[in-house]
Enzyme design. Sequence first.
Site, short mmCIF file in Angstrom:
data_model
loop_
_atom_site.label_atom_id
_atom_site.label_comp_id
_atom_site.label_asym_id
_atom_site.label_seq_id
_atom_site.Cartn_x
_atom_site.Cartn_y
_atom_site.Cartn_z
N ARG A 20 51.88 -42.93 107.06
CA ARG A 20 52.11 -41.53 106.78
C ARG A 20 53.58 -41.36 106.43
O ARG A 20 54.44 -42.04 107.01
CB ARG A 20 51.79 -40.66 108.00
N GLU A 71 53.16 -34.16 100.24
CA GLU A 71 52.16 -34.63 99.27
C GLU A 71 51.43 -33.43 98.70
O GLU A 71 51.10 -32.51 99.46
CB GLU A 71 51.17 -35.57 99.96
N HIS A 116 48.79 -41.48 97.33
CA HIS A 116 47.96 -41.59 98.54
C HIS A 116 46.53 -42.05 98.19
O HIS A 116 45.57 -41.32 98.37
CB HIS A 116 47.93 -40.27 99.32
#
Length: 329
Positions: A241, A270, A289
């Site tokens: 993360r 994000e 991601h």
Amino acid sequence: MSTKKTVIVYQRALKPDLREKLERDCHVLDFSQTQNLTEDGEFKKALSQAHGLIGSSVNLTPELLDQAPNLEVVSSISVGVDNYDIDYLSKRGIVLCHTPDVLTETTADTAFLLILASARRAVELAEMVKRGEWTGGIAEPQFGVDVQGKKLGIVGMGRIGAAIARRGKFGFNMSVSYHNRSRHEDFERELDADWKELDDLLRDSDFVCVTVPLSDATRQMFGQREFELMGKDTIFVNIARGGVVDEPAMIEALQKGTIRAAGLDVFTTEPLPNESPLAHMDNVVALPHIGSATHETRYAMAELAVDNALAVLEGDKPKAPYNWDALDR
Ligand code: DGY
């Protein structure tokens, strides 16, 4: 189930067969295409009827979930559970489910994709080709570094960490060390891996690969000091993360050459804002991601999430509960 319970699907659309499976037993409210979900009035209204939620990538705060008095299950289409207040859910007796195992190998592939792409400068050089700038033989200024035979340091030795370690050990003849709160002697035997203190691992590894979950204990665990310990030849890979890294400190380390390069699948914000230097630096491979983002794996995750939700709503123990032992029921 005699009367159909209501399930909200958010952020991730279900394939038709999974949606049908859910609809056989439940009344489904589809918010998978709704932007700014937490601001959406219809979503808030739907919460008041919801017995289950299936989705991911949205921070479901207690304030939001207070509007769902009948909620029995939050079934996340993710392995990470950093978007949920677990104490709050457990106190309310709400089962939090997630999707471990089914994404392990795909996510480990993503880590290796980043290791190889960063080491061999694959994205930077492919872009050079696209711009029509491959005009002569490739020489030292474009050379990368080897992966095979190097030292791989893994921070966080869970299922995904072990799958990355196997790729390194058996696919690329790398020596593996790891740092984890608890030691895993089975992995050590299988992979001939050494447990190290974090500082020693950072000093000794050619590739540092982060797989820890985001929690209060891991937030910002990589800052200026840690990048200085790594040193100028190290490649830093983060598939965990963004919050585990002090991002400005990492940007500075990459700009100054404190570390060689970074392969990143996750970011503090994000989608990564285009203004971020990370989106533009030659020594950064930035992915949007995609850790688990293959057709096969995302289907398997959604299927597990649907099965988890249905099990809870039918009064059974789901396959992958996260807070089962902590539930105040
Ligand atoms: C996960 O499953 O936690 C992935 O990072 C996708 O969110």
